[in-house]
Structure formats: C-alpha cells, structure tokens
Design an enzyme around this catalytic site. Structure first.
Site, short mmCIF file in Angstrom:
data_model
loop_
_atom_site.label_atom_id
_atom_site.label_comp_id
_atom_site.label_asym_id
_atom_site.label_seq_id
_atom_site.Cartn_x
_atom_site.Cartn_y
_atom_site.Cartn_z
N GLU A 181 -2.50 1.46 13.26
CA GLU A 181 -1.05 1.25 13.23
C GLU A 181 -0.32 2.42 13.87
OE1 GLU A 181 0.79 1.09 9.35
OE2 GLU A 181 2.57 0.12 10.14
N SER A 211 2.42 -8.46 9.06
CA SER A 211 1.86 -7.67 7.96
C SER A 211 2.97 -6.77 7.44
CB SER A 211 0.67 -6.82 8.44
OG SER A 211 0.26 -5.96 7.41
N LYS A 267 -5.15 1.34 2.33
CA LYS A 267 -4.59 2.37 3.21
C LYS A 267 -5.44 3.61 3.03
CE LYS A 267 -0.60 5.46 2.85
NZ LYS A 267 0.13 5.35 4.11
N SER A 314 7.43 -4.57 9.62
CA SER A 314 8.86 -4.92 9.68
C SER A 314 9.71 -3.68 9.96
CB SER A 314 9.29 -5.65 8.42
OG SER A 314 9.02 -4.89 7.25
N ASP A 363 0.81 -1.21 0.00
CA ASP A 363 0.00 0.00 0.00
C ASP A 363 0.85 1.26 0.00
OD1 ASP A 363 1.04 -0.50 2.53
OD2 ASP A 363 -0.59 0.47 3.56
N LYS A 383 -1.78 -3.01 14.38
CA LYS A 383 -0.53 -3.27 13.65
C LYS A 383 0.56 -2.55 14.40
CE LYS A 383 1.60 -3.03 9.10
NZ LYS A 383 1.34 -3.29 7.69
P1 13P Z 1 7.02 -2.30 6.71
O1 13P Z 1 6.82 -3.76 7.03
O2 13P Z 1 7.89 -2.05 5.52
O3 13P Z 1 7.44 -1.53 7.92
O4 13P Z 1 5.61 -1.73 6.29
C1 13P Z 1 4.52 -2.02 7.03
C2 13P Z 1 3.49 -1.00 6.78
O5 13P Z 1 2.45 -1.31 6.24
C3 13P Z 1 3.75 0.37 7.21
O6 13P Z 1 2.57 1.12 7.22
#
Ligand code: 13P
Length: 607
Positions: A457, A569, A372, A541, A299, A499
């Site tokens: 998140e 995710s 998103k 990540s 996204d 998240k």
């Molecule tokens: P990363 O795993 O690259 O941190 O991205 C996760 C994500 O969706 C950030 O909003």
C-alpha cells in the site's frame, strides 16, 4: 501398519451443466429447478464424469500414502490405473450449475456391517460414509475389547446418528465435522483421546489451525474434500509424522487433488514442506479478489483507534476495542460482501463475545483473515517525509501469524504531496519514494516466503493542496518505482495485491474532482503503470466521505475493463457510520452492524 475402513462405496456422478442450455424449470417462486426430464444426450455439459466416492476416496488417499488399507466387505484396491472398478448401486448425483452445487443422494445407505477379521488390524477407521446400527456397534466393540492394541478412529459427521455417541467415548481418534457458523461443543473426555475438528474451510487440532481454500473451478465438492482431509490426517498420524506436517498435507491434498486422483506421499510431503507454494498464494490472492466482494480494513493501530475513539469521547480500553471489532467482524452476512478482513495484532489475539478467536470466527465464516504488519511511520531527520518501519523481527511475526491462521498482510507507506511557490511538486522526494518502495518489496518478499499474500500500500495522501494532475504524476512515479523494486526482488506479482489511492485532487484544493474525473484519471494511471500479471488492485478511501468513496469507486469501475480484478478495501468509508452508530455503547451493536452492512451493500453493488 494396516487399516480397516468401515464405510460405503458410492458412485459419484458429477454433472457440470451448461447453464446456457434449457435444463431448468422455474417454479412459481421464480427459483430454478433442474428439469429431471431433460434428455442428456441432447444437451451439453461443460464436464461430466463418474468416479467412486465415499469410502473409496478414503481408501485411495491412504493407499497413495503407502498405507495398507482395505474397506470392510470389499476387494477394492488402488492399482496403477486408479481404483479397480467396483460395482455399486448407490449413486449420488452432484449437479453443478451457476445456481451452485446440489446433490441427489439416496436418503438412506445400507447398514455397514462388521465381521471380525481373521488377521488383526492396527487401525479401524469408521469413515464419513459409514452407516452403523446398534448390532454393528456391539460387534465392533466386542472385537475391540479382544484386540486392545487396535486403534479406533471415528469420523463424526455434523448431523450424526445418536448411536455414534458411544463410539465417541471409546475412540482414540475422533474427526469432528463442524458447522462453520456454530461453535463446537464436543470435547475429548480424557487426555489420551485425539480430537480433530474440520470443515471444508479449516482443520484444527491441538491449538493448530490450517485454513483450507478448496474453492475449485472444477467439480470437486465439499463431500470429497471432507473425506480427503480426514484420510490424509489419519495417514499422517499412522506414519507418525509431526501434526503440523499432517495438517499441511491435508491442505495440499484438499487444494491440489484432481477428481479421482489424490496426491502421492512424496508429493504431499513436498507441498507440505514448501510453505511458500506459489500456487497456494495465488489461490489466496484470487479468493481475496473474488467479485463482487471487498476487503474490510479494521486494522487501526493502537494510536489510530485511540484517536478515532477520542473524537467521539469513547474510552479507549482493551475491552472497548474488542467490543468495537466484535461488531464489525460478527456483522450478519459479512461474508456475502467481504472476502477478507485486515486485523491489527491485538485484534488477531482477541475473541468474539461468544469466546471464539476473531481469526477462527472469520475462517469459519469463509472470510480470509489478514493482518497489518508494518509498525508505523518514522520521520526522516529534519524532514516531514516518512518511511515505514517494521522490517526488524518481521520474519518471526509472519511465522507466528501464519500459524494462527492469518493468510494475508498489509504494509502502508505514506507520501504527502507538497508544492513550492511555483506550484512544483517538492515532496515526495526521490529518496522517500525509493526507500519506501524498496522496503515494501522487502516486506512483500518476506510475506511470500512465509505463505502470506502481501498487500502493498503506497498511499499518496488525500490531505493536501494539489491538483488531480499532480496526484496522477505522483502516483505514477510511486507505482513505477514500486514495480521496479518488486521485480528486483522477484516478488510473485500473481500473489501480490496493490492497495492504492484514487487519483483525485487534494482535499484542500479549490477545484475538487468529480467522480467522472476520478474514474478516468485513476483508470488511465493504473492501466499504464501496473503490470498485467498483478493479482489485483484494491482502493483505500483515504479520508474521502463515505458517499464520495462509493461514487468514485463506481466511476473507476465504469472505466474498465481492467486486466486485473479491482475492488475496495476501505477503513473509514466502511466503518465510520458503524462507529458513530455504536458510539461506545454496546446496546447500539445491532444498528452499528447494520450500518456497516449498508456501506458494504452500497460498495459491492457498484463493482
Ligand atoms: P482508509 O480507507 O480509511 O483510507 O483506510 C485504508 C487503509 O487500510 C489504510 O491503510
């Protein structure tokens, strides 16, 4: 309005076998077969029930909707106690075990005959269970010629006899059963025909799509789901209800009916008008967190993807973005590893190379499409701290996203840890934490009002110079504030996913965290700061390397059990190898797809 149904009444025997008992033999290839010699009286079933299936389901749905319906050649009726019993010698056994669902059905059904009725019918419905031969079709066609006002509705099963092709040309309404993996080629041949495409995961017509999640833990199978969906939409058309309402009623009936008890018209109307039914939302959230799968974040906003491409010198065009997303979304067997994919607005409107919208493609491959919806970070005046924007116009966007089939959303807030010379945390400040958590809660509430599951998140960013303890303190503070704000707005936590970042020392901190430390600290913080009723937790990540993300995820899982499902995710940690393999050149598409699947295998295998 009355309906004459052509079809076969079946006796469905549902056997939900207790897999701990010895009902199975193993063949030389190691696969298990039901041991048909087993003595049922000496064994256990979790569940065992018989009920009428096939055309009887259609009759029940229509009757429950208050429509006068009859099955050709049968007096079966819906009474207060359910369907009046009808003797039939066509048995279909539906075996449910931990090996999946299988059917023992007769290889052929009796021919459905057509005897011109004395009194005219407004509708004739050729049910999924009908077995027509040329004579029946001829009789039917001559009857229809004599009663031009009768509307013919036809259900066209995926593997159908060629005899039905003629009826497709003359039917007013055609239900077309689609295979999730193949695009459908059958189209109306004139404007007055109404075509409805369905499978157990979605129903679509006239540009509207309604995803279905009839993943049931009871023994409701796709066979009855198909009958329920087609009969419900037919019923809604007979009652002259708006198509949108009819589609929602299909979903309500498929997702909420019990075996041999479908929903009444008032209940269907209530569920169809209440788009925010919490039960549906909770079901979507649970499906997103089904083990052992994760959620692919694909996204990146326009700005983020441009930066990613620029690092590799890949031109950033509408088509290069589409090609790249096509690689990710159409990677083979993606559905074995992911339950959902998060898209960006532009991607949600783009199509696969074979011309299917990415959203439909995902739905047809049993993957829930998400989006998103935040519109990026905005700095506070004279500060490096940010708050996330996107609340304005959000209601309208969510309503449109729901219509095109998106069922979950993501909103990211970012918090950077900064320290003063005494090593004390100075950011995130209380203001930034409070503002962002309040905004996250407002976003989550709006999502649930629109039938969309929110992923909240609040990311404590990895890119900093801070210890694992400081990561823990900051994450705990953010989580406490977030759950207070979510509770203030009465967001349904059972239909909400967190998240979060892992608890880990910042990327530039000299003492980098080991997986054991990350696993222990992350599990501790989450167990003590996340309410038990939350639907689940997924990890980002955050710029960790691909292997580091997997190792740390594995270490967190080892510190379970947790009161909620947990999974990954990731964006970068799943996509990076694939992006490098593609490198802007579509002749590398196959190796890029493989690279994504390799990361998915690695991550799902540690769950
Ligand atoms: P990363 O795993 O690259 O941190 O991205 C996760 C994500 O969706 C950030 O909003």
């Amino acid at each position: 309005m009355n309906v004459l149904i052509l079809g076969t009444i079946l006796k469905d025997v549902y056997l939900n076998l207790d897999p701990r008992k010895e009902h199975f033999e193993t063949d030389k290839h190691g696969s298990q077969w039901l041991n048909l010699g087993f003595n049922a009286s000496q064994h256990y079933f979790f569940y065992r029930k018989s009920c009428l299936g096939g055309a009887a389901v259609t009759l029940e749905v229509l009757s429950k909707m208050g429509i006068d319906a009859k099955i050709m050649g049968s007096d079966l009726q819906l009474t207060q106690d359910g369907l009046s019993s009808e003797s039939t010698n066509i048995y279909r056994y539906i075996l449910i075990s931990n090996h999946g669902v299988s059917y023992l059905a007769p290889s052929s059904r009796p021919i459905s005959t057509f005897i011109p009725p004395q009194t005219p019918y407004d509708y004739i419905f050729i049910d999924r269970s009908a077995n027509l031969d040329d004579t029946t079709i001829d009789n039917l066609v001559s009857y229809l010629e004599s009663t031009p006002r009768t509307i013919l509705a036809l259900y066209l099963p995926f593997a159908h006899k060629p005899e039905l092709d003629f009826l497709v040309k003359i039917a007013d309404i055609v239900f077309i059963e689609t295979d999730s993996s193949k695009p459908n080629k059958i189209k109306p041949n004139n404007n007055s025909q109404h075509f409805i495409y369905l499978n157990e995961h979605s129903i679509s017509t006239n540009g509207l799509t309604e995803p279905l999640s009839p993943n049931r833990i009871d023994v409701f199978t796709h066979l009855s789901t198909y009958s329920i969906i087609s009969a419900t939409i037919l019923g809604s058309m007979i009652l002259n209800l708006p198509l949108e309402t009819g589609l929602k009623m299909c979903r309500a009936n498929a997702e909420n009916s019990k075996l041999d008890t479908t929903l009444s018209l008032p209940k269907l109307k209530e569920l169809a008008s209440n788009r925010t039914t919490q039960k549906n939302l909770e079901l979507i959230a649970a499906n997103l967190l089904i083990r052992p799968k994760g959620i692919l974040a694909a996204d990146e906003s326009g700005g983020s993807i441009k930066k990613k491409f620029a690092k590799l010198g890949i031109p950033d065009t509408y088509e290069s973005r589409r090609s790249y997303r096509d690689i990710l979304i159409t990677a083979p067997s993606l559905d074995e590893y992911v339950s959902g994919v998060i898209l960006f607005d532009e991607t949600a409107r783009q199509k696969t190379s074979t011309g299917e919208s990415f959203v439909d493609y995902l739905i047809n491959h049993r993957i829930i499409p998400g989006i998103k919806v935040d519109q990026g970070l905005q700095k506070y005046p004279n500060s490096d701290e940010t708050y996330t924007t996107g609340l304005s116009g959000l209601d309208q966007r969510l309503s449109e996203y729901y219509k095109i089939g998106l069922r979950f959303a993501k909103w990211r807030a970012a918090f950077e840890i900064q320290l003063n010379r005494q090593n004390h945390i100075i950011t995130p400040t209380d203001r930034a934490v409070m503002d962002n958590c309040r905004i996250l809660a407002q976003y989550a509430k709006k999502c649930q009002n629109h039938g969309i599951v929110p992923i909240v998140e609040p990311e404590v960013v990895f890119d900093g110079y801070y210890s694992i303890e400081q990561s823990a303190t900051t994450t705990a503070k953010v989580l406490d504030c977030l759950f207070t704000e979510l509770s203030t707005l009465r967001v349904n936590l059972k239909a909400c996913i967190l998240k979060t970042n892992m608890i880990i020392a910042g990327k530039h901190y000299p003492a980098q965290s080991t997986p054991e430390e990350v696993g222990r600290a992350t599990a501790n913080i989450l167990k003590s700061h996340v309410p038990q009723e939350l639907a689940g937790i997924v990890f980002l990540s955050g710029g960790q390397t691909v292997e580091q993300s997997t190792d740390n995820l594995a270490a967190i899982v080892k510190n379970g059990p947790f009161p909620w499902p947990i999974t990954f995710s990731f964006a970068r940690a799943l996509q990076d190898p694939s992006l490098y393999a593609w490198n802007g050149d579509n002749s590398n598409a196959e190796s890029a797809k493989r690279a994504l699947i390799e990361r998915l295998i690695a991550n799902t295998s540690v769950l």
